[in-house]
Design a protein around this motif. Structure first.
Motif, PDB file in Angstrom:
ATOM      1  N   ARG A  45      -5.061   6.227 -10.809  1.00 36.56           N
ATOM      2  CA  ARG A  45      -4.420   5.796  -9.165  1.00 36.56           C
ATOM      3  C   ARG A  45      -2.892   5.466  -9.389  1.00 36.56           C
ATOM      4  N   ARG A  46      -1.951   6.463  -9.475  1.00 39.61           N
ATOM      5  CA  ARG A  46      -0.771   5.973  -9.574  1.00 39.61           C
ATOM      6  C   ARG A  46      -0.042   6.094  -8.360  1.00 39.61           C
ATOM      7  N   TYR A  47      -0.808   6.934  -7.268  1.00 46.99           N
ATOM      8  CA  TYR A  47      -0.173   6.920  -5.870  1.00 46.99           C
ATOM      9  C   TYR A  47      -0.880   6.051  -5.029  1.00 46.99           C
ATOM     10  N   PHE A  48      -0.114   5.710  -3.758  1.00 45.78           N
ATOM     11  CA  PHE A  48      -0.739   5.009  -2.753  1.00 45.78           C
ATOM     12  C   PHE A  48      -0.352   5.525  -1.552  1.00 45.78           C
ATOM     13  N   VAL A  49      -0.928   5.363  -0.433  1.00 45.14           N
ATOM     14  CA  VAL A  49      -0.543   5.775   0.932  1.00 45.14           C
ATOM     15  C   VAL A  49       0.230   4.728   1.520  1.00 45.14           C
ATOM     16  N   ASP A  50       1.246   4.949   1.921  1.00 43.22           N
ATOM     17  CA  ASP A  50       2.448   3.904   2.391  1.00 43.22           C
ATOM     18  C   ASP A  50       2.072   3.829   3.970  1.00 43.22           C
ATOM     19  N   ALA A  51       2.930   2.714   4.719  1.00 43.46           N
ATOM     20  CA  ALA A  51       2.515   2.432   6.129  1.00 43.46           C
ATOM     21  C   ALA A  51       2.567   3.655   6.973  1.00 43.46           C
ATOM     22  N   GLN A  52       3.403   4.679   6.473  1.00 41.05           N
ATOM     23  CA  GLN A  52       3.509   6.049   7.362  1.00 41.05           C
ATOM     24  C   GLN A  52       2.767   7.039   6.927  1.00 41.05           C
TER      25      GLN A  52
END
Length: 96
Positions: free
Chosen positions: A10-17
């Motif tokens: 898990r090196r990515y995450f989903v941002d507020a957009q």
């Protein structure tokens, strides 16, 4: 087709957009990093093949390293934090 990032650590995450971003980087930095990551090796090889100075390739490599370092530091901090939040003991396994 599923997103290949689901199979990676898990090196990515989903941002507020709702956009995928690398931990520690902004959306524009993530896009820049990914573009540099795809072309970095090719740029050096092409420059060498056609006899161009590798100054631009070196600048791209330096920027890639800068972004990677920023991401890596944030990712390591995220790992430490997530491990600290995990329960230490578990009654699931009972060693006698």
């Amino acid at each position: 087709m599923t997103d290949p990032r689901h199979n990676a650590p898990r090196r990515y995450f989903v941002d507020a957009q709702g956009k995928w971003v690398l931990i520690g980087l902004s959306l524009p930095e993530t896009a820049e990093f990914e573009a540099l990551d795809v072309t970095s090796g090719e740029t050096v090889e092409i420059a060498a093949e056609i006899g161009l100075s590798d100054g631009a390739a070196a600048a791209d490599e330096a920027r890639w390293r800068e972004l990677y370092s920023k991401h890596e530091g944030a990712w390591r901090a995220w790992i430490v934090q997530s491990q600290a939040e995990r329960p230490q003991g578990s009654n699931f396994v009972n060693y006698v």
